[in-house]
Design a protein around this motif. Structure first.
Motif, PDB file in Angstrom:
ATOM      1  N   VAL A 135       0.833  -1.207   0.000  1.00 23.79           N
ATOM      2  CA  VAL A 135       0.000   0.000   0.000  1.00 23.79           C
ATOM      3  C   VAL A 135       0.869   1.259   0.000  1.00 23.79           C
ATOM      4  O   VAL A 135       0.620   2.205  -0.750  1.00 23.79           O
ATOM      5  N   ALA A 136       1.908   1.277   0.834  1.00 23.34           N
ATOM      6  CA  ALA A 136       2.716   2.492   1.015  1.00 23.34           C
ATOM      7  C   ALA A 136       3.573   2.821  -0.203  1.00 23.34           C
ATOM      8  O   ALA A 136       3.843   3.998  -0.467  1.00 23.34           O
ATOM      9  N   THR A 137       4.016   1.811  -0.931  1.00 24.49           N
ATOM     10  CA  THR A 137       4.903   2.061  -2.080  1.00 24.49           C
ATOM     11  C   THR A 137       4.181   1.997  -3.417  1.00 24.49           C
ATOM     12  O   THR A 137       4.692   2.503  -4.415  1.00 24.49           O
ATOM     13  N   GLY A 138       3.004   1.355  -3.446  1.00 28.49           N
ATOM     14  CA  GLY A 138       2.329   1.165  -4.724  1.00 28.49           C
ATOM     15  C   GLY A 138       2.954   0.090  -5.575  1.00 28.49           C
ATOM     16  O   GLY A 138       2.614  -0.066  -6.746  1.00 28.49           O
ATOM     17  N   ARG A 139       3.869  -0.688  -5.005  1.00 33.04           N
ATOM     18  CA  ARG A 139       4.519  -1.795  -5.724  1.00 33.04           C
ATOM     19  C   ARG A 139       4.535  -3.020  -4.824  1.00 33.04           C
ATOM     20  O   ARG A 139       4.502  -2.904  -3.600  1.00 33.04           O
ATOM     21  N   HIS A 140       4.597  -4.198  -5.420  1.00 33.26           N
ATOM     22  CA  HIS A 140       4.618  -5.400  -4.592  1.00 33.26           C
ATOM     23  C   HIS A 140       6.044  -5.864  -4.345  1.00 33.26           C
ATOM     24  O   HIS A 140       7.007  -5.351  -4.937  1.00 33.26           O
ATOM     25  N   LEU A 141       6.187  -6.831  -3.444  1.00 32.90           N
ATOM     26  CA  LEU A 141       7.500  -7.205  -2.914  1.00 32.90           C
ATOM     27  C   LEU A 141       8.465  -7.677  -3.998  1.00 32.90           C
ATOM     28  O   LEU A 141       9.648  -7.339  -3.967  1.00 32.90           O
ATOM     29  N   ALA A 142       7.984  -8.466  -4.953  1.00 30.43           N
ATOM     30  CA  ALA A 142       8.875  -8.964  -6.006  1.00 30.43           C
ATOM     31  C   ALA A 142       9.442  -7.813  -6.837  1.00 30.43           C
ATOM     32  O   ALA A 142      10.628  -7.825  -7.202  1.00 30.43           O
ATOM     33  N   GLU A 143       8.620  -6.807  -7.141  1.00 26.55           N
ATOM     34  CA  GLU A 143       9.100  -5.639  -7.888  1.00 26.55           C
ATOM     35  C   GLU A 143      10.155  -4.878  -7.094  1.00 26.55           C
ATOM     36  O   GLU A 143      11.177  -4.438  -7.646  1.00 26.55           O
ATOM     37  N   LEU A 144       9.909  -4.707  -5.800  1.00 30.80           N
ATOM     38  CA  LEU A 144      10.860  -3.976  -4.954  1.00 30.80           C
ATOM     39  C   LEU A 144      12.183  -4.729  -4.826  1.00 30.80           C
ATOM     40  O   LEU A 144      13.247  -4.117  -4.775  1.00 30.80           O
ATOM     41  N   CYS A 145      12.113  -6.053  -4.760  1.00 35.98           N
ATOM     42  CA  CYS A 145      13.342  -6.849  -4.705  1.00 35.98           C
ATOM     43  C   CYS A 145      14.157  -6.667  -5.983  1.00 35.98           C
ATOM     44  O   CYS A 145      15.396  -6.658  -5.945  1.00 35.98           O
ATOM     45  N   ARG A 146      13.471  -6.543  -7.106  1.00 34.23           N
ATOM     46  CA  ARG A 146      14.179  -6.331  -8.373  1.00 34.23           C
ATOM     47  C   ARG A 146      14.964  -5.026  -8.352  1.00 34.23           C
ATOM     48  O   ARG A 146      16.062  -4.928  -8.909  1.00 34.23           O
ATOM     49  N   GLU A 147      14.403  -4.002  -7.682  1.00 34.16           N
ATOM     50  CA  GLU A 147      15.082  -2.719  -7.587  1.00 34.16           C
ATOM     51  C   GLU A 147      16.175  -2.725  -6.521  1.00 34.16           C
ATOM     52  O   GLU A 147      17.184  -2.037  -6.650  1.00 34.16           O
ATOM     53  N   GLU A 148      15.995  -3.509  -5.473  1.00 30.61           N
ATOM     54  CA  GLU A 148      16.860  -3.449  -4.293  1.00 30.61           C
ATOM     55  C   GLU A 148      18.151  -4.233  -4.446  1.00 30.61           C
ATOM     56  O   GLU A 148      19.217  -3.801  -3.996  1.00 30.61           O
ATOM     57  N   TYR A 149      18.076  -5.409  -5.077  1.00 32.21           N
ATOM     58  CA  TYR A 149      19.211  -6.334  -5.078  1.00 32.21           C
ATOM     59  C   TYR A 149      19.903  -6.378  -6.436  1.00 32.21           C
ATOM     60  O   TYR A 149      19.266  -6.143  -7.474  1.00 32.21           O
ATOM     61  N   PRO A 150      21.217  -6.696  -6.433  1.00 32.52           N
ATOM     62  CA  PRO A 150      21.916  -6.868  -7.715  1.00 32.52           C
ATOM     63  C   PRO A 150      21.340  -8.046  -8.499  1.00 32.52           C
ATOM     64  O   PRO A 150      20.638  -8.893  -7.939  1.00 32.52           O
ATOM     65  N   ASN A 151      21.653  -8.106  -9.780  1.00 31.49           N
ATOM     66  CA  ASN A 151      21.034  -9.099 -10.667  1.00 31.49           C
ATOM     67  C   ASN A 151      21.197 -10.530 -10.187  1.00 31.49           C
ATOM     68  O   ASN A 151      20.251 -11.325 -10.216  1.00 31.49           O
ATOM     69  N   TRP A 152      22.407 -10.891  -9.718  1.00 30.55           N
ATOM     70  CA  TRP A 152      22.635 -12.283  -9.327  1.00 30.55           C
ATOM     71  C   TRP A 152      21.776 -12.649  -8.108  1.00 30.55           C
ATOM     72  O   TRP A 152      21.191 -13.738  -8.055  1.00 30.55           O
ATOM     73  N   ALA A 153      21.698 -11.725  -7.136  1.00 28.79           N
ATOM     74  CA  ALA A 153      20.887 -11.987  -5.939  1.00 28.79           C
ATOM     75  C   ALA A 153      19.401 -12.003  -6.289  1.00 28.79           C
ATOM     76  O   ALA A 153      18.632 -12.818  -5.760  1.00 28.79           O
ATOM     77  N   ARG A 154      18.986 -11.123  -7.186  1.00 28.49           N
ATOM     78  CA  ARG A 154      17.585 -11.093  -7.618  1.00 28.49           C
ATOM     79  C   ARG A 154      17.184 -12.423  -8.268  1.00 28.49           C
ATOM     80  O   ARG A 154      16.103 -12.964  -7.989  1.00 28.49           O
ATOM     81  N   LEU A 155      18.063 -12.953  -9.109  1.00 31.08           N
ATOM     82  CA  LEU A 155      17.755 -14.216  -9.790  1.00 31.08           C
ATOM     83  C   LEU A 155      17.711 -15.386  -8.809  1.00 31.08           C
ATOM     84  O   LEU A 155      16.881 -16.289  -8.942  1.00 31.08           O
ATOM     85  N   VAL A 156      18.585 -15.354  -7.793  1.00 32.28           N
ATOM     86  CA  VAL A 156      18.555 -16.409  -6.772  1.00 32.28           C
ATOM     87  C   VAL A 156      17.246 -16.333  -5.983  1.00 32.28           C
ATOM     88  O   VAL A 156      16.594 -17.358  -5.729  1.00 32.28           O
ATOM     89  N   LEU A 157      16.851 -15.122  -5.610  1.00 29.48           N
ATOM     90  CA  LEU A 157      15.601 -14.947  -4.867  1.00 29.48           C
ATOM     91  C   LEU A 157      14.404 -15.409  -5.706  1.00 29.48           C
ATOM     92  O   LEU A 157      13.482 -16.044  -5.189  1.00 29.48           O
ATOM     93  N   TRP A 158      14.421 -15.085  -6.996  1.00 27.86           N
ATOM     94  CA  TRP A 158      13.328 -15.525  -7.874  1.00 27.86           C
ATOM     95  C   TRP A 158      13.289 -17.048  -7.967  1.00 27.86           C
ATOM     96  O   TRP A 158      12.225 -17.655  -7.870  1.00 27.86           O
ATOM     97  N   PHE A 159      14.460 -17.661  -8.140  1.00 28.87           N
ATOM     98  CA  PHE A 159      14.533 -19.126  -8.248  1.00 28.87           C
ATOM     99  C   PHE A 159      14.001 -19.787  -6.979  1.00 28.87           C
ATOM    100  O   PHE A 159      13.237 -20.765  -7.040  1.00 28.87           O
TER     101      PHE A 159
END
Length: 532
Positions: A135-159
């Motif tokens: 509600v506060a950001t207007g974005r959901h957690l997966a989108e925010l993780c994409r912005e927050e973490y480097p590509n390798w960490a983002r892909l590990v989190l997605w996997f």
């Protein structure tokens, strides 16, 4: 030059006040991200603007432009906000949870009901943090993780999120297939039930075309079906009211029931559900740039999520007490699972007005079907958020569904004839999901504590410490479950080496997530230094 009139001075003062208020709003509120767009120019968001539910505004005209104004409570608005919490609560009622409930009741009697209650309360806190960030950001957690973490960490989190989703989906689809087998008198094999359940993807797509409210209404019917079925079983078996109250109010935990206790807590927080809730709350039109409206939405979501999880607690309690009454202390207690639970109930309590076997089958089918559809929903948000895929919703849902259905059909064919093998499979799937829990909780707590992300809605030090304590408790409990399982199941030098190597990499990644940008609450360390 003539001096300004009184009216002009008033207008200037109003402009200054408005500018000051706007600057203050920008300073305190989180920065708004610009959503990516697909090739057709449409925004890549959880819900498009035309899909969102408009919250009817009954405020007085003078309060409309006040950033901090929180409108008074309205039953009509509560009804409009009601929905996301009930969809979220289905993860507390999936077949994996029901199996944990019946095994806890059969093996530990009424003694773990207090733990079920507190685990549900802990789950409510985590889910409300997920709703808060959405509600506060207007974005959901997966989108925010994409912005927050480097590509390798983002892909590990997605996997990891996809693995957790597949594990949960296999349990849910198998649970539905077992229910179909029960209701067809065994004429339909497990694999046929899996194929029937797979069609829910298309049912989901069909319902989604009619709007979010229609979809929420269908889930409400499924939850009501579960509640009615298991309440009927509760009435038929007549568990002890005194033992039930003692089980809820008096904490008891014996050395022989630790495994069941771990299962009760471990089943409550589902990794994919943490991602899901942060997206579901965006189905209502809430302006993240107005603090009062964000706070209003959070208040209503707290009320409806609390009501939803109260219903889920009651349903879980019905299942636990039914099996506590029927099988606690019996020789069958160690052998009860989803596959044979219905037949054991039938043998114990017989037919009645309506055979209890079919009542169990109807409740299990409602649990399986509702949880598989919400799993499809969660899969869309997880894949779209982490990978920023620019796909049509129907195509993304089909891909997400295929990820789970293909391995589930293989599992159904292999394990169709063996109840014991299905129970072992369920234990493996529980461990698989337990492994993924830190990769949903740690990013959530990291982001919801950051002022750069949350603005004025970042959680305070006390709530931050409480949330990290609960997260640590859940992670440790699930770590115990994993260790206990691997000690009993892992055999062979090579397999043991692979498990140890994987465990080292797993712990290293968790430490990376915790240590990154001071994710762990620094207030603990400052308090400790002050004491010294």
């Amino acid at each position: 030059m003539s001096s300004p009139s009184v009216e002009e001075e008033s207008n200037l003062d109003t402009d200054k006040d408005g500018a000051t208020e706007e600057l203050e709003s920008k300073r305190l509120l989180p920065p708004q991200f610009t959503p990516s767009t697909n090739d057709d120019g449409e925004e890549e968001v959880a819900f498009e603007s035309r899909e969102k539910i408009l919250i009817v505004d009954i405020d007085s005209p003078e309060s409309v432009d006040v950033v901090d104004f929180v409108p008074p409570f309205s039953w009509k608005k509560l009804w409009l906000f009601t929905g996301p919490g009930f969809l979220m609560s289905i993860a507390f009622l999936d077949p994996g949870n029901l199996e944990g409930d019946l095994q806890a009741g059969a093996f530990a009697g009424y003694s773990l009901l207090w733990l079920l209650m507190w685990a549900t309360i802990m789950g409510l806190l985590i889910q409300m943090l997920s709703a808060r960030i959405g509600v506060a950001t207007g974005r959901h957690l997966a989108e925010l993780c994409r912005e927050e973490y480097p590509n390798w960490a983002r892909l590990v989190l997605w996997f990891m999120a996809e693995l957790a989703l597949i594990g949960a989906d296999i349990q849910e689809v198998i649970g539905s297939a077992i229910a179909i087998q029960i209701l067809s008198n065994g004429k339909l094999p497990l694999w046929a039930g899996v194929l029937i359940t797979a069609s829910d993807c298309f049912i989901f797509l069909f319902m989604e075309n009619y709007g979010v409210r229609k979809l929420e209404a269908v889930f409400s019917v499924l939850i009501a079906t579960m509640a009615l079925s298991f309440a009927w079983m509760f009435g038929d078996t007549k568990p002890s009211g005194k033992e039930l109250l003692l089980g809820i109010l008096v904490p008891r935990l014996g050395s022989k029931t630790i495994r069941q206790a771990v299962g009760v807590v471990g089943c409550v927080i589902m990794p994919h559900n943490v991602f899901l809730h942060s997206a579901l709350v965006q189905s209502r039109k809430v302006d993240p740039g107005r603090r009062g409206r964000v706070q209003e939405a959070l208040n209503y979501y707290l009320l409806e999520s609390s009501a939803a999880l109260l219903v889920s607690f009651m349903i879980n309690m019905f299942v636990t007490t039914v099996f506590a009454k029927g099988f606690y202390g019996a020789k069958l207690a160690n052998n009860i699972g989803l596959v044979n639970a219905g037949q054991y109930l039938q043998d114990k309590y017989g037919g009645g007005i309506f055979p209890i076997l079919y009542i169990w089958g109807i409740g299990l089918l409602a649990a399986g079907q509702s949880s598989t559809i919400t799993g499809t929903y969660a899969g869309q948000f997880i894949m779209g958020g982490f990978l920023n895929l620019r796909l049509k919703k129907w195509l993304r849902a089909l891909i997400t569904r295929s990820f789970a259905i293909v391995p589930t059909i293989v599992v159904a064919i292999i394990f169709n004839t063996s109840e014991a093998s299905l129970d072992v499979l369920n234990e493996w799937l529980n461990v698989l999901q337990s492994i993924q829990i830190p990769f949903a909780l740690i990013p959530l707590l990291t982001l919801v504590s950051k002022e750069q992300v949350m603005g004025v809605f970042r959680i305070g030090p006390l709530l931050e410490r409480l949330a990290w304590t609960i997260a640590a408790l859940v992670i440790v409990i699930n770590g115990y479950l994993m260790m206990d399982f691997f000690v009993s199941e892992v055999k062979g030098l090579l397999f043991g080496f692979l498990v140890c190597t994987g465990t080292a990499a797993y712990i290293a990644f968790i430490l990376y997530l915790i240590s990154r940008e001071g994710a762990f609450p620094s207030t603990w360390f400052s308090i400790e230094l002050t004491k010294r």
